[in-house]
Design a protein around this motif. Structure first.
Motif, PDB file in Angstrom:
ATOM      1  N   VAL A 177       0.869  -1.178   0.000  1.00 57.40           N
ATOM      2  CA  VAL A 177       0.000   0.000   0.000  1.00 57.40           C
ATOM      3  C   VAL A 177       0.900   1.221   0.000  1.00 57.40           C
ATOM      4  CG1 VAL A 177      -1.817   1.250   1.213  1.00 57.40           C
ATOM      5  CG2 VAL A 177      -1.775  -1.260   1.278  1.00 57.40           C
ATOM      6  N   ILE A 178       0.778   2.066  -1.022  1.00 57.42           N
ATOM      7  CA  ILE A 178       1.639   3.228  -1.142  1.00 57.42           C
ATOM      8  C   ILE A 178       0.838   4.495  -0.854  1.00 57.42           C
ATOM      9  CG2 ILE A 178       1.273   3.452  -3.647  1.00 57.42           C
ATOM     10  CD1 ILE A 178       4.261   4.267  -3.842  1.00 57.42           C
ATOM     11  N   GLU A 179       1.447   5.386  -0.087  1.00 56.12           N
ATOM     12  CA  GLU A 179       0.804   6.647   0.271  1.00 56.12           C
ATOM     13  C   GLU A 179       1.871   7.729   0.336  1.00 56.12           C
ATOM     14  OE1 GLU A 179      -2.219   8.364   3.691  1.00 56.12           O
ATOM     15  OE2 GLU A 179      -0.627   6.992   4.271  1.00 56.12           O
ATOM     16  N   SER A 180       1.663   8.815  -0.393  1.00 55.73           N
ATOM     17  CA  SER A 180       2.599   9.954  -0.399  1.00 55.73           C
ATOM     18  C   SER A 180       4.039   9.523  -0.652  1.00 55.73           C
ATOM     19  CB  SER A 180       2.508  10.714   0.930  1.00 55.73           C
ATOM     20  OG  SER A 180       1.199  11.191   1.139  1.00 55.73           O
ATOM     21  N   GLY A 181       4.212   8.581  -1.598  1.00 54.13           N
ATOM     22  CA  GLY A 181       5.548   8.167  -1.993  1.00 54.13           C
ATOM     23  C   GLY A 181       6.220   7.174  -1.077  1.00 54.13           C
ATOM     24  N   ARG A 182       5.512   6.672  -0.059  1.00 53.96           N
ATOM     25  CA  ARG A 182       6.072   5.688   0.869  1.00 53.96           C
ATOM     26  C   ARG A 182       5.182   4.449   0.906  1.00 53.96           C
ATOM     27  NH1 ARG A 182       9.814   8.101   4.357  1.00 53.96           N
ATOM     28  NH2 ARG A 182       9.670  10.384   4.542  1.00 53.96           N
ATOM     29  N   PHE A 183       5.767   3.305   1.275  1.00 52.47           N
ATOM     30  CA  PHE A 183       4.967   2.117   1.533  1.00 52.47           C
ATOM     31  C   PHE A 183       4.404   2.216   2.946  1.00 52.47           C
ATOM     32  CE2 PHE A 183       7.000  -1.146  -1.587  1.00 52.47           C
ATOM     33  CZ  PHE A 183       6.313  -0.545  -2.628  1.00 52.47           C
ATOM     34  N   ALA A 184       3.079   2.352   3.045  1.00 50.36           N
ATOM     35  CA  ALA A 184       2.450   2.377   4.362  1.00 50.36           C
ATOM     36  C   ALA A 184       2.533   1.004   5.009  1.00 50.36           C
ATOM     37  CB  ALA A 184       0.994   2.822   4.232  1.00 50.36           C
ATOM     38  N   GLU A 185       2.414  -0.041   4.187  1.00 50.99           N
ATOM     39  CA  GLU A 185       2.632  -1.411   4.642  1.00 50.99           C
ATOM     40  C   GLU A 185       2.688  -2.325   3.429  1.00 50.99           C
ATOM     41  OE1 GLU A 185      -0.804  -3.680   6.395  1.00 50.99           O
ATOM     42  OE2 GLU A 185      -1.703  -1.689   6.476  1.00 50.99           O
ATOM     43  N   TYR A 186       3.318  -3.481   3.607  1.00 45.12           N
ATOM     44  CA  TYR A 186       3.244  -4.492   2.551  1.00 45.12           C
ATOM     45  C   TYR A 186       3.482  -5.863   3.156  1.00 45.12           C
ATOM     46  CZ  TYR A 186       8.203  -5.790   1.653  1.00 45.12           C
ATOM     47  OH  TYR A 186       9.476  -6.308   1.721  1.00 45.12           O
TER      48      TYR A 186
END
Length: 247
Positions: free
Chosen positions: A213-222
């Motif tokens: 899950v990507i948010e604002s250029g970062r992986f929020a979780e995977y």
């Protein structure tokens, strides 16, 4: 194995710097179907373009089978690009070429002999379920059929990795399922690693073994797709899953 380490991508614009990717790290195993999901502008397509060597990261690294892609130059870079097939959101077919002509195009560029091009093209037309359409033009095809041509073209050079940028966003639900079934079948038959960029939870549910899950250029979780969908930890994942479909 695809290894992404601390990947960043910054664009310099008239209004200042835009950080499209900020410290992305992940490992994608051979043969996985890896989904990258997020809202528009989250950085999904930029990440895919970096993996496809269409964009140069600002910092960090992407390695395939232990080889850092940033170290490749000239012929080595060209050869490595042929190991990565890309399916674009808008198909990107050549309208003046037939189905066979579109599929043959990357083989022609690679200098493959004509007899081998013909054999490979016929093989791929059958693989993607377009028998009888070899001489049709894109304007004569449905959206789903155009996407099948795009998939066949991406497979022409026997890539190790298949990158899919929103491959079902313009398709109805029935055609979406058919295209995802085809990608799953290709994954199983050919063992190709597939990375899918999407904003649709249904795509992840149907086909992905792993998801980020990507948010604002970062992986929020995977992690494992089923586990992330069943018990999302991040706010971004909970928001996406809570909608239960396309955003």
């Amino acid at each position: 194995m695809i290894t992404i380490q601390n990947l960043t991508k910054t664009y310099h614009t008239k209004s200042g710097e835009v950080e499209a990717l900020r410290g992305i790290s992940a490992e994608i195993r051979d043969g996985d179907i890896f989904g990258i999901i997020g809202l528009s502008g989250a950085g999904k397509s930029t990440l895919l373009r970096c993996i496809a060597l269409l964009e140069t990261p600002t910092s960090g690294s992407i390695s395939i089978d232990g080889r850092d892609l940033s170290s490749l130059r000239g012929r080595q870079l060209t050869e490595h690009r042929r190991q990565i097939g890309v399916i674009f959101q808008g198909y990107n077919l050549l309208m003046q070429r037939t189905v066979s002509g579109n599929i043959a195009f990357p083989l022609e560029i690679a200098g493959v002999p004509k007899a081998e091009i013909r054999r490979r093209t016929e093989e791929l037309i059958h693989l993607v379920g377009l028998d009888g359409k070899a001489d049709a033009y894109p304007s004569q095809l449905s959206g789903g059929q155009c996407q099948r041509v795009a998939i066949a073209r991406a497979l022409a050079n026997n890539p190790k990795v298949l990158l899919c940028d929103e491959p079902t966003s313009a398709l109805d639900s029935f055609t979406t399922k058919a295209i995802l079934d085809l990608l799953s079948d290709i994954n199983q038959k050919l063992g190709v690693t597939i990375i899918i960029i999407t904003h649709e939870i249904g795509v992840v549910k149907q086909i992905c073994s792993q998801v980020a899950v990507i948010e604002s250029g970062r992986f929020a979780e995977y992690g494992v797709a089923a586990e992330v969908l069943a018990a999302p930890r991040s706010v971004a994942a909970r928001q996406l899953i809570g909608v239960g479909g396309a955003l």
